[in-house]
Design a protein around this motif. Structure first.
Motif, short mmCIF file in Angstrom:
data_model
loop_
_atom_site.label_atom_id
_atom_site.label_comp_id
_atom_site.label_asym_id
_atom_site.label_seq_id
_atom_site.Cartn_x
_atom_site.Cartn_y
_atom_site.Cartn_z
N ALA A 1 3.67 2.22 4.27
CA ALA A 1 3.07 3.20 3.52
C ALA A 1 1.91 3.97 4.55
O ALA A 1 0.91 4.01 4.16
CB ALA A 1 2.27 2.66 2.36
N ALA B 1 0.00 7.29 3.66
CA ALA B 1 -0.88 7.29 2.16
C ALA B 1 -1.90 6.23 2.25
O ALA B 1 -3.06 6.42 1.92
CB ALA B 1 0.19 6.73 1.06
N ALA B 2 -1.78 5.17 3.32
CA ALA B 2 -2.64 3.96 3.25
C ALA B 2 -4.06 4.65 4.02
O ALA B 2 -5.22 4.31 3.93
CB ALA B 2 -2.20 2.91 4.21
N GLY C 1 -5.42 7.42 3.61
CA GLY C 1 -6.39 7.97 2.64
C GLY C 1 -6.81 7.02 1.53
O GLY C 1 -7.14 7.47 0.24
N SER C 2 -6.49 5.62 1.66
CA SER C 2 -6.98 4.87 0.79
C SER C 2 -7.82 3.60 1.15
O SER C 2 -8.36 3.60 2.16
CB SER C 2 -5.55 3.78 0.32
OG SER C 2 -4.56 4.73 0.09
N ASN C 3 -8.52 2.94 0.18
CA ASN C 3 -9.42 1.93 0.33
C ASN C 3 -8.34 0.50 1.01
O ASN C 3 -7.16 0.60 0.60
CB ASN C 3 -10.23 1.64 -0.73
CG ASN C 3 -11.05 2.56 -1.12
OD1 ASN C 3 -11.59 3.40 -0.04
ND2 ASN C 3 -11.65 2.85 -2.54
N SER D 1 -8.59 -2.38 -0.05
CA SER D 1 -8.19 -3.11 -1.30
C SER D 1 -6.82 -2.57 -2.01
O SER D 1 -6.30 -3.38 -2.51
CB SER D 1 -9.23 -3.18 -2.44
OG SER D 1 -9.60 -1.88 -2.78
N GLU D 2 -6.47 -1.36 -1.72
CA GLU D 2 -5.61 -0.63 -2.19
C GLU D 2 -4.19 -0.99 -1.43
O GLU D 2 -3.00 -0.66 -2.24
CB GLU D 2 -5.74 0.78 -2.56
CG GLU D 2 -6.90 1.05 -3.33
CD GLU D 2 -7.40 2.46 -3.54
OE1 GLU D 2 -7.01 3.24 -4.56
OE2 GLU D 2 -7.85 2.88 -2.46
N VAL D 3 -4.22 -1.16 -0.30
CA VAL D 3 -3.03 -1.14 0.62
C VAL D 3 -2.41 -2.45 1.27
O VAL D 3 -1.42 -2.48 1.86
CB VAL D 3 -3.30 0.05 1.78
CG1 VAL D 3 -3.73 1.38 1.22
CG2 VAL D 3 -4.35 -0.62 2.67
N GLN D 4 -3.17 -3.65 0.95
CA GLN D 4 -2.86 -4.82 1.55
C GLN D 4 -1.84 -5.45 0.81
O GLN D 4 -1.80 -5.23 -0.34
CB GLN D 4 -3.99 -5.76 2.09
CG GLN D 4 -5.17 -5.19 2.56
CD GLN D 4 -4.86 -4.29 3.81
OE1 GLN D 4 -4.02 -4.45 4.67
NE2 GLN D 4 -5.54 -3.18 4.40
N ARG E 1 3.75 -2.58 1.74
CA ARG E 1 3.11 -1.63 2.31
C ARG E 1 2.97 -1.55 3.71
O ARG E 1 3.02 -0.46 4.24
CB ARG E 1 1.82 -1.33 1.75
CG ARG E 1 1.75 -1.22 0.10
CD ARG E 1 0.33 -0.95 -0.36
NE ARG E 1 0.32 -0.71 -2.00
CZ ARG E 1 0.06 -1.82 -2.87
NH1 ARG E 1 -0.50 -2.84 -2.17
NH2 ARG E 1 -0.09 -1.69 -4.05
#
Length: 393
Positions: A264, A267-268, A270-272, A274-277, A295
């Protein structure tokens, strides 16, 4: 170490692939190589060249009685179109008197987006013919043949590779596909664009039709999945040992691919955090570590983590247009329309097959570095010993 290289021009006598480093006693199926070559030629939006060529592999060295012998392997793929170009691209020097047939096919109107102009300036040719002949994506046929050998090695250890189309032009597959869906689509040679969703595929076909009607071309995104990957391929220790970096080079080396993503990744960005691990747990019953998601795309710190490897390649639209773009004549320097060479108008599925081959070659080399062995039985013993170590960790 697994090494490979290719030779040959788009309209030359043949394409050649050379592979060295495969262990002895690996069963080799020429039928499988030819099946992969056939897959590369398929897809909605292909041009007239695919009606001329019927790619078949001829193995000239390194395989005897259906198995590798530990020696370099040489593969030849005939170019049937050579019959139409033999007098235009002769090996022998042309007679000094008169204008040769080769002059009739000189290309002095470089095509934007191709290697035509940069390559001509680099090699000091006032004719892009020699540059475009080698820069052509026809060269990927040799890569696919070499990659088919690598796939056959990986299959000995249960690792499979497949691809599918996730975007063609403006039409996207807006959901994640399962491995079973991808595997089924991958094996369906009647599938026009190798998309797992029939309704999305119909919209993709309409996008290709619109580009064709407008004398234009269309790009897209393909996804390559590697299933049943052992933990521990690659390394974090040096920059050039990181497997994600090696895979990126392999994918970006494919003609017209201008972007690459693992897992990902886009997308990752543009994320925090905590949302992508991918959170880790331990399954006591199965005696295995597990991740809540994938991800990371199967790679952490340049090392495979046992999850599927997920790679996306971003393919620009083919640069050869029937609606020519503006350029400048390399000799007169005057404005002119770009030359038109017979071309496809959508190659997303074919690019996916080429990407499978490149991923297979990189991973086969990683397998050989990790498990070694001059013969397949020796390599298998090393693999099984390591698998026990991981299981007992």
């Amino acid at each position: 170490m697994l090494r490979f290289y290719t030779a040959g021009e788009s309209h030359g006598q043949a394409l050649l692939a050379f592979v060295s480093g495969l262990p002895a006693s690996l069963p080799v199926s020429v039928d499988f190589i030819n099946h992969e070559l056939h897959r590369r030629q398929l897809g909605y939006g292909r041009g007239g060249r695919q009606k001329i060529e019927k790619d078949k592999a001829e193995i000239f060295a390194g395989v005897r009685r259906g198995e590798t012998i530990g020696a370099p392997i040489a593969i030849r793929i005939e170019n049937r179109d050579w019959a139409n170009w033999e007098k235009i691209l002769p090996v022998e020097a042309l007679p000094e008197s008169g204008v040769g047939t080769a002059d009739l096919k000189k290309l002095v109107a470089p095509r934007p987006g191709h290697a035509d102009l940069a390559g001509s300036q680099k090699f000091n040719f006032h004719d892009a013919r020699y540059v475009l002949e080698r820069a052509s994506a026809r060269e990927t046929a040799a890569r696919v043949a070499a990659g088919a050998l690598a796939k056959q090695l990986l299959r000995e250890f249960g690792t499979e590779i497949a691809s599918h189309s996730v975007q063609v032009g403006h039409v996207k597959l807006e959901r994640a596909a399962t491995w079973n869906e991808i595997w089924m689509a991958n094996g369906d040679i009647e599938s026009p664009l190798r998309c797992v969703d029939p309704k999305v595929q119909d919209r993709m076909k309409a996008e290709v039709d619109a580009a064709n009607t407008a004398n234009d071309t269309v790009g897209g995104v393909f996804e390559v999945i590697v299933h049943n990957v052992p933990i521990g391929l690659g390394s974090h220790a040096q920059w050039d040992e990181k497997l994600d970096g090696r895979l990126a080079q392999a994918i970006l080396s494919i003609q017209a691919v201008k972007g690459m993503e693992i897992g990902a990744g886009i997308a990752a960005a543009g994320s925090n955090g905590s949302e992508v691990q991918d959170e880790i747990s331990y399954d006591k019953a199965a005696k295995k570590f597990r991740r809540s998601s994938n991800r990371a795309g199967g790679l952490e710190g340049g090392i495979t983590n046992g999850e599927d490897i997920v790679i996306r390649g971003y393919l620009k639209p083919i640069s050869t247009l029937r609606k020519p773009l503006g350029t400048a004549d390399m000799v007169t320097k005057e404005p002119i329309q770009a030359a038109y060479e017979r071309s496809d108008w959508c190659v997303v599925p074919a690019a996916g097959v080429a990407a499978e081959a490149m991923v297979a070659l990189v991973l086969a080399d990683a397998f050989l570095q990790k498990f070694g062995g001059d013969s397949l039985p020796e390599m298998r013993r090393n693999f099984e010993g390591y698998a026990r170590q991981v299981e007992e960790f």
